[in-house]
Design a protein around this motif. Structure first.
Motif, PDB file in Angstrom:
ATOM      1  N   HIS A 214      31.237  -1.303 -58.278  1.00  0.00           N
ATOM      2  CA  HIS A 214      30.211  -1.053 -57.205  1.00  0.00           C
ATOM      3  C   HIS A 214      29.989  -2.232 -56.461  1.00  0.00           C
ATOM      4  CE1 HIS A 214      27.038  -2.086 -60.307  1.00  0.00           C
ATOM      5  NE2 HIS A 214      27.804  -1.218 -60.970  1.00  0.00           N
ATOM      6  N   GLY A 215      29.440  -2.271 -55.289  1.00  0.00           N
ATOM      7  CA  GLY A 215      29.194  -3.358 -54.279  1.00  0.00           C
ATOM      8  C   GLY A 215      30.572  -4.034 -53.944  1.00  0.00           C
ATOM      9  N   PRO A 216      30.730  -5.252 -53.835  1.00  0.00           N
ATOM     10  CA  PRO A 216      31.666  -6.193 -53.303  1.00  0.00           C
ATOM     11  C   PRO A 216      33.102  -5.692 -53.859  1.00  0.00           C
ATOM     12  CG  PRO A 216      29.871  -7.438 -54.088  1.00  0.00           C
ATOM     13  CD  PRO A 216      29.418  -6.136 -54.644  1.00  0.00           C
ATOM     14  N   LYS A 217      33.008  -5.192 -55.203  1.00  0.00           N
ATOM     15  CA  LYS A 217      34.234  -5.048 -56.011  1.00  0.00           C
ATOM     16  C   LYS A 217      34.727  -3.503 -55.524  1.00  0.00           C
ATOM     17  CE  LYS A 217      34.944  -5.337 -60.528  1.00  0.00           C
ATOM     18  NZ  LYS A 217      34.351  -4.989 -61.773  1.00  0.00           N
ATOM     19  N   CYS A 218      34.054  -2.590 -55.153  1.00  0.00           N
ATOM     20  CA  CYS A 218      34.218  -1.276 -54.531  1.00  0.00           C
ATOM     21  C   CYS A 218      34.701  -1.635 -53.237  1.00  0.00           C
ATOM     22  CB  CYS A 218      33.079  -0.634 -54.722  1.00  0.00           C
ATOM     23  SG  CYS A 218      33.576   1.074 -54.122  1.00  0.00           S
ATOM     24  N   ARG A 219      33.938  -2.426 -52.538  1.00  0.00           N
ATOM     25  CA  ARG A 219      34.493  -2.720 -50.906  1.00  0.00           C
ATOM     26  C   ARG A 219      35.959  -3.114 -50.994  1.00  0.00           C
ATOM     27  NH1 ARG A 219      31.766  -3.511 -46.400  1.00  0.00           N
ATOM     28  NH2 ARG A 219      29.540  -3.655 -47.483  1.00  0.00           N
TER      29      ARG A 219
ATOM     30  N   ALA B 109      29.325  -5.976 -65.474  1.00  0.00           N
ATOM     31  CA  ALA B 109      29.126  -5.031 -64.339  1.00  0.00           C
ATOM     32  C   ALA B 109      28.169  -4.067 -64.481  1.00  0.00           C
ATOM     33  CB  ALA B 109      30.527  -4.489 -63.947  1.00  0.00           C
ATOM     34  N   GLY B 110      28.022  -3.596 -65.943  1.00  0.00           N
ATOM     35  CA  GLY B 110      27.128  -2.461 -65.995  1.00  0.00           C
ATOM     36  C   GLY B 110      27.570  -1.146 -65.525  1.00  0.00           C
ATOM     37  N   PRO B 111      27.240  -0.063 -66.243  1.00  0.00           N
ATOM     38  CA  PRO B 111      27.731   1.129 -65.577  1.00  0.00           C
ATOM     39  C   PRO B 111      26.650   1.353 -64.334  1.00  0.00           C
ATOM     40  CG  PRO B 111      26.446   1.527 -67.524  1.00  0.00           C
ATOM     41  CD  PRO B 111      26.507   0.144 -67.236  1.00  0.00           C
ATOM     42  N   LYS B 112      27.493   1.969 -63.252  1.00  0.00           N
ATOM     43  CA  LYS B 112      26.704   2.391 -61.944  1.00  0.00           C
ATOM     44  C   LYS B 112      26.041   3.623 -62.356  1.00  0.00           C
ATOM     45  CE  LYS B 112      29.608   4.341 -59.111  1.00  0.00           C
ATOM     46  NZ  LYS B 112      30.779   4.383 -58.432  1.00  0.00           N
ATOM     47  N   TYR B 113      26.239   4.371 -63.402  1.00  0.00           N
ATOM     48  CA  TYR B 113      25.454   5.759 -63.699  1.00  0.00           C
ATOM     49  C   TYR B 113      25.212   5.411 -65.278  1.00  0.00           C
ATOM     50  CZ  TYR B 113      28.446   6.663 -59.798  1.00  0.00           C
ATOM     51  OH  TYR B 113      29.073   6.582 -58.553  1.00  0.00           O
ATOM     52  N   LEU B 114      23.983   5.564 -65.578  1.00  0.00           N
ATOM     53  CA  LEU B 114      23.821   5.345 -66.827  1.00  0.00           C
ATOM     54  C   LEU B 114      24.115   6.404 -67.870  1.00  0.00           C
ATOM     55  CD1 LEU B 114      20.169   3.690 -66.291  1.00  0.00           C
ATOM     56  CD2 LEU B 114      22.390   2.699 -66.823  1.00  0.00           C
ATOM     57  N   LYS B 115      24.426   5.844 -68.857  1.00  0.00           N
ATOM     58  CA  LYS B 115      24.877   6.879 -70.239  1.00  0.00           C
ATOM     59  C   LYS B 115      23.369   7.808 -70.272  1.00  0.00           C
ATOM     60  CE  LYS B 115      27.069   3.288 -72.796  1.00  0.00           C
ATOM     61  NZ  LYS B 115      27.214   3.018 -74.067  1.00  0.00           N
ATOM     62  N   PRO B 116      23.666   9.043 -70.685  1.00  0.00           N
ATOM     63  CA  PRO B 116      22.855  10.033 -71.108  1.00  0.00           C
ATOM     64  C   PRO B 116      22.073   9.468 -72.175  1.00  0.00           C
ATOM     65  CG  PRO B 116      24.915  10.864 -71.968  1.00  0.00           C
ATOM     66  CD  PRO B 116      25.235   9.732 -71.109  1.00  0.00           C
TER      67      PRO B 116
END
Ligand SMILES: *[C@@H]1O[C@H](CO)[C@@H](O)[C@H](O)[C@H]1NC(C)=O
Ligand SMILES: *[C@@H]1O[C@H](CO)[C@@H](O)[C@H](O)[C@H]1NC(C)=O
Length: 267
Positions: A100-105, A260-267
């Motif tokens: 996400h962020g700059p890497k996604c861009r 980087a950590g997940p953009k969406y957290l694990k359940p």
């Protein structure tokens, strides 16, 4: 003419007239661990035809690729529609769950020109990179599982019998699918990264769906591909199955940046 950054799942969908063709694509993996964001695959939607230079379609396309709403890269995905038939365009851009962020861009900046190079003047198509995918079409099929644009890339090396007996990739993936889509109230997009120690080795996995998938469709898509492409990867030392609606991957080395950590957290 309108631009709608659609985070909404539209349930009213244009019927797809395309011929139902089961497509089996086995692409040999050429990716390298050292490359940060390798190109993986692309497909031009030949049946949608091409646009002419200076056409309304081209104008719409230019507008759509240059008008990203704020926050798209931070969030990691964007879907936009523009124009009216026959110049209607839908665009979907999605980064991997941990990108996400700059890497996604930066993935978008790579994917965009490459798509136009590989599918010159095609009205639709899709390009996959390690960390994102970019899709164009004239048919709005948001929310529907795409069965036509899935493929498998597997490591040519087979897993040892010993390792296979300890971890069957298909079962590991299935476990991950269940974990990723278990909780009833979780919200899309679904993303899950897992690792599991097996003897001296560790298997790392990731499964995710595009943001427009419901939980039910997410699971259906992943389960279908886990079954459908089993022959491509069941005894291999690593593989990825990619598509428009869902994808998964496993390796015996870490491929998700822990920082980087997940953009969406694990359940
Ligand atoms: C799925 O969740 C269970 C329970 O939390 C866990 O023991 C298992 O390791 C998970 N499966 C995978 C593949 O990560
Ligand atoms: C195949 O898997 C091995 C072990 O995980 C890895 O070192 C190697 O880079 C992989 N090869 C490819 C082409 O991905």
């Amino acid at each position: 003419m309108y631009i709608s950054p659609s985070v909404l799942i539209r349930l009213l969908l244009v019927p797809i007239l395309a011929v139902v063709a089961i497509q089996l694509l086995f692409v040999r993996a050429v990716s390298s661990v050292n490359m940060t964001n390798p190109y993986l695959h692309h497909k031009c939607f030949v049946t949608l035809g091409k646009y002419k230079p200076g056409s309304q379609y081209e104008k719409n396309l230019k507008r759509i690729i240059n008008e990203f709403p704020k926050g798209s890269f931070k969030r990691g995905f964007i879907s936009m529609t523009l124009g009216e038939s026959p110049d209607f365009i839908v665009m979907l851009f999605q980064c991997r769950g941990d990108t996400h962020g700059p890497k996604c861009r930066s993935c978008y900046a790579t994917a965009k020109p490459e798509f136009f190079k590989r599918c010159p003047r095609h009205k639709g198509g899709i390009i996959w990179y390690d960390q994102c995918s970019l899709y164009f079409s004239t048919i709005d099929s948001l929310g529907m599982i795409d069965y036509d644009n899935n493929f498998c890339m597997s490591n040519a090396t087979k897993i040892s019998d010993d390792l296979y007996n300890q971890v069957k990739p298909r079962h590991f993936i299935d476990d991950m699918i269940q974990n990723a889509t278990r909780e009833a109230k979780r919200e899309a997009p679904y993303y899950m990264a897992e690792e599991k120690r097996v003897g001296k080795e560790t298997i790392y996995g990731m499964a995710e769906c595009s943001f427009d998938m419901s939980q039910k469709n997410c699971r259906k898509c992943l389960e279908r591909n886990n079954f459908y492409f089993a022959r491509c990867f069941w005894d291999k030392l690593g593989a990825r199955v990619l598509g428009k609606s869902c994808s998964f991957r496993y390796e015996f080395y870490p491929f998700i940046l822990p920082k980087a950590g997940p953009k969406y957290l694990k359940p």
